[in-house]
Design an enzyme around this catalytic site. Structure first.
Site, PDB file in Angstrom:
ATOM      1  CB  CYS A  66      -2.794   0.177   6.676  1.00  0.00           C
ATOM      2  SG  CYS A  66      -3.262   0.542   4.772  1.00  0.00           S
ATOM      3  CG  ASP A 111       1.016   2.518   4.395  1.00  0.00           C
ATOM      4  OD1 ASP A 111       0.393   3.642   4.407  1.00  0.00           O
ATOM      5  OD2 ASP A 111       0.055   2.146   4.363  1.00  0.00           O
ATOM      6  CB  CYS A 136      -3.095   5.186   6.001  1.00  0.00           C
ATOM      7  SG  CYS A 136      -2.938   3.906   5.948  1.00  0.00           S
ATOM      8  CB  CYS A 138      -1.075  -0.065   1.317  1.00  0.00           C
ATOM      9  SG  CYS A 138       0.039   0.282   2.414  1.00  0.00           S
TER      10      CYS A 138
END
Length: 324
Positions: free
Chosen positions: A131, A56, A81, A54
């Protein structure tokens, strides 16, 4: 624009209050500098890790007392996020006060549990779990830098589910011990596949080396092969009466699996061995009918005769089968 407008009310409701609070007000976000750590006689470790699934990334700061390897202070920077920020904050909190050797034992599940409002309700929706699973990897990296070893040296088993830190060996053992037959059962017993779901089958957030569907299929095949071998061994050895109770139960199960169980299951039923008692005259095998077989008229006549006849033929003529 409100967060509910962006995420949708139902998704936003799936986050714990702790997560939503730490998204906006993390307690340990920031930096630690070499100079300030040195002034206190401590060593600074800075480790970076990124999650390709993602985009991150997290930077972890450890200020360590070299006299006892204790992490006396810790900070983080998260590039991603809100879920990544919240989980990084809790990860940092969990590290403080632990030795490096203790911190390496912190898992992603420990972080997720610490983010829950109550023990029974997940802190984040399943599609966002990926995440919040950077903790274990960045901690390993920091510990490796401090101890002068490769981060992978802390990993002694093949990890299948990164979210729950469940190993291949554990999955195989749990499937065998509990005779698991579905992915849902595996998740119930181990938590594997219960979060981002990438490990269940191909097509998830990340490509995996192992998938639960394949592990279940391969392990079930191995179990079936073992039962077939046990049945063959029991039938050819002719020494059922000399076996231990555990060996006898396994031998009976193997014969039933090979010759009887499929017919019971076809009719919506099943059976299980409860006990085996041996006297000079008989070997009494006590069974319990399950499902549709329980209470069925033929379970005390034709079905019982078929089971008993098969076991007598394959194992011992002294066998009597007694339903309870």
């Amino acid at each position: 624009m409100a967060k509910a407008d962006i995420l949708g009310d139902s998704l936003w409701d799936a986050y714990s209050n702790k997560v939503t609070t730490l998204m906006n007000n993390p307690q340990h976000q920031g930096e630690i500098f070499d100079k300030e750590a040195e002034e206190r006689g401590n060593k600074l470790i800075v480790a970076d890790f990124g999650a390709e699934s993602c985009g991150d990334a997290v930077r972890l700061y450890w200020e360590i007392d070299p006299k006892n390897d204790e992490i006396v202070n810790s900070k983080f920077k998260s590039f991603g996020c809100g879920t990544a920020i919240a989980s990084s904050d809790v990860m940092t909190e969990l590290c403080i006060g632990k030795t490096v050797q203790e911190a390496v034992k912190i898992t992603n599940i420990d972080v997720e549990l610490a983010l829950r409002d109550d023990p029974e309700t997940p802190a984040v929706p399943p599609q966002k779990m990926h995440c919040s699973v950077m903790a274990y990897d960045v901690i390993k990296k920091a510990a490796g830098l401090y101890m002068g070893v490769d981060a992978e040296s802390f990993e002694t088993e093949v990890i299948v589910c990164e979210c729950a830190r469940v190993s291949l060996g554990t999955l195989q053992e749990v499937i065998k011990l509990n005779d698991l037959k579905t992915i849902e059962q595996i998740t119930d017993y181990t938590k594997a596949g219960g979060f981002c779901k990438s490990c269940i089958r191909p097509g998830g957030h990340e490509a995996m080396d192992y998938y639960l569907v394949d592990i279940l299929s391969d392990t079930r095949k191995e179990m079936d092969d073992e039962k077939m071998k046990a049945a063959a061994d029991a039938g050819s050895a002719g020494n059922f009466e000399d076996m231990t109770l555990v060996q006898q139960i396994k031998a009976v199960d193997a014969i039933v699996d090979e010759n009887v169980r499929q017919f019971l299951v076809m009719d919506g039923g099943d059976m299980e061995v409860i006990d085996i008692k041996t006297t000079d005259e008989f070997i009494d095998i006590y069974i319990r009918y399950l499902g549709a077989c329980d209470g069925c008229a033929s379970s005390a006549t034709g079905t019982l005769y078929a089971i008993e006849s098969t076991l007598k033929e394959k194992l011992s003529t002294k066998i009597r089968v007694l339903p309870i």
